[in-house]
Design a protein around this motif. Structure first.
Motif, PDB file in Angstrom:
ATOM      1  N   ALA B  22       6.226   3.726  -1.828  1.00 42.84           N
ATOM      2  CA  ALA B  22       7.081   3.519  -0.653  1.00 42.84           C
ATOM      3  C   ALA B  22       6.366   2.643   0.376  1.00 42.84           C
ATOM      4  O   ALA B  22       6.965   1.746   0.979  1.00 42.84           O
ATOM      5  N   TYR B  23       5.067   2.894   0.549  1.00 47.28           N
ATOM      6  CA  TYR B  23       4.269   2.050   1.461  1.00 47.28           C
ATOM      7  C   TYR B  23       4.298   0.585   1.001  1.00 47.28           C
ATOM      8  O   TYR B  23       4.513  -0.327   1.800  1.00 47.28           O
ATOM      9  N   ALA B  24       4.092   0.395  -0.304  1.00 47.40           N
ATOM     10  CA  ALA B  24       4.076  -0.966  -0.840  1.00 47.40           C
ATOM     11  C   ALA B  24       5.434  -1.645  -0.669  1.00 47.40           C
ATOM     12  O   ALA B  24       5.517  -2.869  -0.564  1.00 47.40           O
ATOM     13  N   GLY B  26       7.258  -1.278   1.908  1.00 47.24           N
ATOM     14  CA  GLY B  26       7.469  -1.561   3.328  1.00 47.24           C
ATOM     15  C   GLY B  26       7.862  -0.383   4.184  1.00 47.24           C
ATOM     16  O   GLY B  26       8.158  -0.563   5.367  1.00 47.24           O
ATOM     17  N   ASP B  27       7.872   0.830   3.624  1.00 43.92           N
ATOM     18  CA  ASP B  27       8.223   2.015   4.426  1.00 43.92           C
ATOM     19  C   ASP B  27       7.146   2.226   5.497  1.00 43.92           C
ATOM     20  O   ASP B  27       5.990   2.496   5.171  1.00 43.92           O
ATOM     21  N   PRO B  28       7.485   2.093   6.772  1.00 48.20           N
ATOM     22  CA  PRO B  28       6.461   2.188   7.819  1.00 48.20           C
ATOM     23  C   PRO B  28       5.895   3.603   7.989  1.00 48.20           C
ATOM     24  O   PRO B  28       4.783   3.758   8.493  1.00 48.20           O
ATOM     25  N   ALA B  31       2.533   5.233   5.234  1.00 48.98           N
ATOM     26  CA  ALA B  31       1.086   5.156   5.466  1.00 48.98           C
ATOM     27  C   ALA B  31       0.625   6.316   6.347  1.00 48.98           C
ATOM     28  O   ALA B  31      -0.434   6.900   6.111  1.00 48.98           O
TER      29      ALA B  31
END
Lengths: 112, 204
Positions: B22-24, B26-28, B31
């Motif tokens: 999800a981070y990869a 673009g989920d802010p 992280a």
């Protein structure tokens, strides 16, 4: 329990501090490394696209300096430029925006 | 970029790998959730091996940075994020221990607490012992130090350590046994300095 096992147990019992500063550093890294982060930043600042296209403010400064220099050479060409142009195309034409004759009426009359 | 679906933090139900993907994507928030979950574990492993808060924080930050960088290539189901992180932190710590040894921090140079509170004798003694343990780990070969630390400072099982170090459980057993013997021998000469004769403990 021997000395070494006691040391291991003490190490395991030690509190693990995660400071706000460390968390902030890690989050800053995460934001910088997140895929697409640069692209999203560019989209959020559309007014800078011309500047970015030309290579940023340093390059834009060079473009402006070149433009001003070109304008000046066009308005008041140095003798060497006039000579070079005359050699190149065989003739040259000087244009005076304020002919000398036209300035006479600006002079103060001299009595006597 | 395709619209992303944010994974909201709702406890430990979302696997680490799913948050990383999800981070990869673009989920802010991913992280933040991953850091809240993993950073204490990473910091704990680093500080138990290094017994130096500044160095441990640097290692923890570097390990997490490597996680962020590997995120776009992470494939769910290929391995656990925690296993990968244990390996990265162990390697970063043995790098630091090797550097410490090269710079001349020996077994006899036991760090004093930065600003000990008056009368906090027990705290000082614990600090002295854990510094000695960390400096003794620096004297071991890297793989022995990693295996001993994962077994005795993280409390992991041999199969878990085998997965982290990418070796067989039998090799883990051998490394931890040899490492522990070497540590005991290294620390045997410091029983008085470490206060083990004062508290009535029996040395084996």
């Amino acid at each position: 329990m021997n000395d070494l096992d006691k040391m291991f147990a003490q190490a395991l019992a030690e509190p693990v501090p995660v400071s706000d500063d460390l968390m902030a550093r890690v989050m800053a890294d995460a934001q910088a490394a997140q895929p697409g982060a640069v692209a999203r930043g560019a989209v959020s600042q559309p007014r800078n696209w011309v500047c970015d296209l030309l290579g940023g403010w340093p390059a834009l400064g060079g473009v402006l300096a070149a433009g001003v220099t070109g304008l000046w050479v066009g308005v008041a060409p140095p003798a060497s430029v006039e000579g070079f142009v005359a050699t190149l195309i065989g003739t040259t034409q000087a244009v005076t925006f304020l002919p000398e004759a036209d300035l006479s009426y600006l002079e103060e009359p001299i009595d006597g | 970029m395709t619209p992303m679906t944010a994974l909201h933090s709702d406890g430990e139900t979302i696997p680490d790998a799913a948050l990383l993907v999800a981070y990869a994507n673009g989920d802010p928030a991913a992280a933040r959730d991953l850091s809240a979950r993993l950073l204490p574990r990473v910091m704990g492993q680093a500080i138990r091996m290094l017994h130096d808060r500044g160095e441990a924080e640097d290692v923890a930050q570097e390990a997490m940075l490597r996680l962020w960088k590997v995120a776009p290539d992470w494939r769910q189901g290929e391995g656990q994020v925690s296993t990968w992180l244990y390996s990265v932190v162990a390697n970063l710590c043995t790098d630091r221990l090797r550097r410490r040894k090269r710079n001349g921090v020996g077994l006899d140079q036991i760090a004093e607490p930065a600003d000990p509170a008056p009368g906090a004798a027990a705290t000082i003694q614990t600090n002295t012992r854990l510094s000695a343990l960390s400096n003794a780990l620096a004297e071991l070969p890297d793989r022995q130090a990693q295996a001993v630390a994962l077994r005795h400072l993280e409390g992991l099982s041999n199969p878990e350590i085998a997965a982290i170090m990418d070796i067989s459980p039998r090799a883990v057993e051998s490394l931890t046994a040899r490492g522990k013997r070497a540590l005991a021998a290294l620390l045997a000469g410091q029983r008085d300095a470490l206060g083990y004769d004062d508290d009535g403990s029996q040395h084996e």
